[in-house]
Structures are given as structure tokens and as C-alpha cells.
Design a protein around this motif. Sequence first.
Motif, short mmCIF file in Angstrom:
data_model
loop_
_atom_site.label_atom_id
_atom_site.label_comp_id
_atom_site.label_asym_id
_atom_site.label_seq_id
_atom_site.Cartn_x
_atom_site.Cartn_y
_atom_site.Cartn_z
N TYR A 99 0.83 -1.21 0.00
CA TYR A 99 0.00 0.00 0.00
C TYR A 99 0.86 1.25 0.00
O TYR A 99 0.62 2.20 -0.76
N PHE A 146 2.41 1.57 -3.46
CA PHE A 146 1.43 1.99 -4.47
C PHE A 146 1.08 3.48 -4.33
O PHE A 146 0.86 4.17 -5.34
N PHE A 196 1.76 5.36 -7.86
CA PHE A 196 0.61 5.78 -8.67
C PHE A 196 0.10 7.17 -8.29
O PHE A 196 -0.80 7.70 -8.97
N THR A 245 -6.43 4.39 -3.29
CA THR A 245 -5.46 3.29 -3.32
C THR A 245 -5.89 2.13 -2.44
O THR A 245 -5.60 0.96 -2.74
N VAL A 260 -7.58 -1.19 -3.72
CA VAL A 260 -6.83 -2.35 -4.21
C VAL A 260 -6.74 -3.41 -3.12
O VAL A 260 -6.98 -4.60 -3.35
N ASN A 302 -2.15 2.11 -14.38
CA ASN A 302 -2.72 3.00 -13.37
C ASN A 302 -3.36 2.16 -12.26
O ASN A 302 -3.44 0.94 -12.36
N ILE A 303 -3.84 2.86 -11.24
CA ILE A 303 -4.40 2.17 -10.07
C ILE A 303 -5.70 1.45 -10.41
O ILE A 303 -6.04 0.43 -9.80
#
Length: 610
Positions: free
Chosen positions: A58, A61, A65, A72, A75, A122-123
Motif C-alpha cells: 500500500y 502503491f 501511482f 489506493t 486495491v 494506473n491504479i
Amino acid sequence: MGKGRQEEEKRPNGTADDSEEPNLPVPPDGGWGWMVVFSSFLIHVVADGIVYSFGIFYVEFLDFFKGGKGETAWVGSLVPGITLSVGPIASALTNKYGCRPVTIAGALIASTGFILSLFAPNIYYLYFSFGVLSGLGFGLIYLPAIVIVTNYFEKRRAFATGLAVCGSGCGTFIFAPLSKWLLDQFGWKGAILIQAGIILNCVALGALFRPLEESVPRRKHNHLDDEEVEALVKHSEHSGNPIVKFKKHQNRNAQKKGDTHLSPIFNVQPNMIRSDGALHVIGNGKSTPGKSVGSMSPPSPRHLHPLVSEKRHSSHVTLRTPVSVRGPMYRKDIFYSGSLVNIPMYRSNPAMYVTSITSIPEHISSAEDWKLFGFIKLSPEMRDTLKQMLDFSLLKDPVFLLFAISNLCTSIGFNMPFIYLPDRALELGIDSTDAAFLISVIGIANTFGRIVFGWLSDRQSVNRLHLYNCALTICGLWTALSPLCTTYPWLIAYAASFGLFIGVYVSLTSVVLVDLLGLEKLTNSFGLLLLFQGVATLIGPPIAGWIYDGTGSYDISFIAEGTMIALSGVMLWWIPCLQRRRNRSTAGTDLEVDFGKECDIKVKVDDVSA
């Protein structure tokens, strides 16, 4: 299932001929079962270890991103959310194809999702590849890993299941520092690729889930004496409940004389089998104080059914189910993780217990009503499982509804520390390696908590509902007060306490469900709970992230979601009040037949569904 199933569905109410007797697989309570437990343990290590160590990715990311914390967090929340939500589908597939192929398929799908994540521009791409696809795969892995253990064990089920699920905490302890090391050495793409390879090991582990072979029928029986039989017939006659039918057949020992034997056959309905295995008979809207037949005084001859008073023979009590019942999900106790020796009927007669908890779903006349998405025709095994697990009529029960809402509140806050605690530690100036170790602390404390609460739940003097309530309340309060933990030692203390007390949530959910609703409703209630948990797990972490985006601090997020967990424990203290109210409104156990003595009555299960 094939031909035997088709013949069964042609009979009214889905009954089978009483000459049939199922060759149900007998759990060995050992042997190859220990290899199954070992495999299930390692699957929990891999699957839950990777899922619950997402907090390490996390942070990466967020930096890569450049998305918001709530954005985020989707995810990480999609993986466990989808894993839980596909529980009914995974159960249906397991019932049709078995634990081994479903686990192997799940490992391949989860690994594919991780590999596809390497190409994420991308996310939002990760929502599908890392979240949905991998979550689906983990769902197909996770449920068979539980079902196969309970399928192999009866007497030692609590111990075997406890060993298997301990892999979850051990995996979290191992994968948190491992993920941090992989990130430092290979970047997030290299780390995910290596984890995809680790997930593929579940293919080999799933191959160890050898299905149980069929065995000879269990022929050990419990019995009723003549007085109990007569009392049951009397009750059936006066209440108007069609429990007793009579079958006329030739007496083998007196064929030349033309003598005949009239055997009463009991039509056991779904609401007649209690969680402890006793036969529970309810009249037509008329209730009388509960009474066990064994304690009733012998009725006078004039009250006896004429056919029974004319012939007083002794015949074997045999609960019969169709030979075609083979899938593991047809056992009502398949999700029960507690010790079966706590169930009175299992202690007195394991053979009759196993037969009584074999679920025979009611006949469905039109398969058109059970097409997935309107065009995918489901097999009988899948259809029966989905019907059991997605029966929303249980939502009318206030006790279950309150328990489901409690689970919803718990699941909203359950995943938050796994995702946000490392990032929160980084904001306090703590080293990234030490921050990652907080997840390991949660994992090892969670393992210890599952063992402790599982052991306590088997003590006769412990009220399991109260234990469950207290642990959730304490866990929620600790989480709500965690903003006061601003140093590393205090964060370690919080992580340990959270992991310890949240262990009750996983280890006792099915046990408390049986205590509240009975064993016959476990499959139905567990399936609905998976949906509640999946939705809550899906939205919980993003909500906490959005609160941070709006306030610039994790304090309100931890206070809010900690309060939800504490509330989930507090609200369950009202369940005894709801139970007393329900008992008053539906008062009326009218007759309980406890199979404990010998007699000769054939009992035929016409339609017993979960």
C-alpha cells in the motif's frame, strides 16, 4: 450423482426409497487427514499471508501511482472483499467438483491476477487484476481448504481446524517482513512476480486434498422403547401432524400363515431435527410445554393408535438418506469448526448424528429458475448449495439479523490496521522495516488468540456468546484509543492486542452461529454472513482512507472504525433478550424424541434441508 439423483428428483418431496442406504464416507480422524491439515495450513500461510501483508505494498502503491489514500485502499480491500463474497459460489463448485480441482483452479486464477498486475498503467487496472481476479482465486482456494479439513475429521475436528487456520497468523508474521525485503530488493513488480510464483505452490498443496473414499454404511443405531413409540404415535394422532405412516409387509417368519407386520415410518420434516440431533416435533399451531418422550408416563391402551396397540413389535431405528447424496456441502455441519463431542447426539450415537445432519434439499421442479445469469444451467449439486447458502428468508429471524449486522460492523474495521498501520507508523517517524514488523506482530498475536479462544470455547463453563462479545468490545476499544499510541513500543502493544482479541472473530463465528440458530441453519446463515462480511470488508478501508484525505490524519479513521468493532460486540448483548422474546412468541416444543434406547422403528427422512 447422475442417475441416482434423477431418480430421486422424480419422487415426491425428493424422497428416496427406504430400501436405499447411503455409503457415506467415514472421516478417518487421522491418517491422510493429517496431510490434509498440513496442506491446508500451508495454504493459509500463503493466501492469508499475502493478503494481510498488503499494507507493505500500500505504501509503495501510494508513491508509485500518486493516488489518494482512499482511492489506493480499494486495491487492498477488493482482495479480501471478493474472497469472502464468492464464498457461496466457491461452495457450489466444491460440492460439484470437489476440493482438489477447485483449489487448483483458484491458485491458477490468483497467480494469473498477480502476473497481470505487472502491466498496470494506473491504479484502476489494479482494481481488476490485483483486486477482483486475485480475490476470486483466493476465494476458490480458501473455502475448500476449510471444507476438506472438516470433511476428514469429526472427533478431532476442533484441533485439526485450529491447526489449519493458524496458518493465517503464521503467514502474516512471515510475509510482512518478506514482502518488505522483496520490495527493497526487486521493487513492487518484482515482488509481486515472486509472490505469484509462491501462489502457484498452492496447486501442489491442493493436489493433496484427496477426496474421501466411500465406505460401508454406519449401522450403529440408537433406539426407542415401546412406551416412547406409543407416546409419539399418540402425539401424532392428536396434533394432526402427519409424522407416522404405516407400511404393510410380509412377515418372513410367518409367510405360510399369511401374517403381516405393520411398521410405522416416521416422516421427519426439516424443523424436527434440532442442533443436538434430537427429533423435535411441532404440532399444527398448538403448543404444549416441552417434554422428552423418555420422561413421559406410559399412556393408557385406549389412547394408543389402534395399529400399534394391535401389534407391538420391535424394529430397527434407521435414518435413511438417498444414496445419491455425495457432495461435502450436503453435510449441515461442514462449516462447524468446534468439537463435535459438544453435541449431545454425536456423543451418544455418531452414526445416527451423521445421518441426521445429511441435508436433502427439497425438490426443485423447474431447473429454469436456477440458471446463473439467466442462461448458465447449474448442476443439481451447485443448485442445491446455492439454494441453501442464499436463502434470504433467514433475514426474518431477528437473532440472525442482529448477528449479521454485528459481523458487518466488525468487518468494516477488521482489515484497517493491516493496511494502514505501517503507513501510520511512517508518519510518526518510525523506520520502514520496523513499521512493516507491526503487521508481523498482529499475525503472531492472532495465531495465539485463535488458539486461546478456541480452547476456551470448548470449556463447558464458558458462555461462548459472552466470550465473543467481550473480545470484540475490547478489540474495538483498543483500536479507538490507538491514536494515543505515538511511540513504537505503544504501537507494538496495540498491534499485539488487536491481533489477540480479533482472533475470536474467525475462530468462534461458526460455533456461536450454531449456539444461536442450531446446526440445521449453519450452512444457510454462514453463506449469508459471507456476503455481509464481503461487502463490509470491501468498503471499510476506503472509508478510512477518505477520512484521512479529508482530515490529513489517521486518528479519526481509527477512532471511527474502532468504535464500529466495539459496537459490534456491545450489540450482541441484546441477543439473549431477543431469544427469550422469540421463545415466548413461538413457545412450544411439544415433543422431543431422544434416540437413546433400542426399538424397531424405521425412520425415513423425507425432506431434510439445511
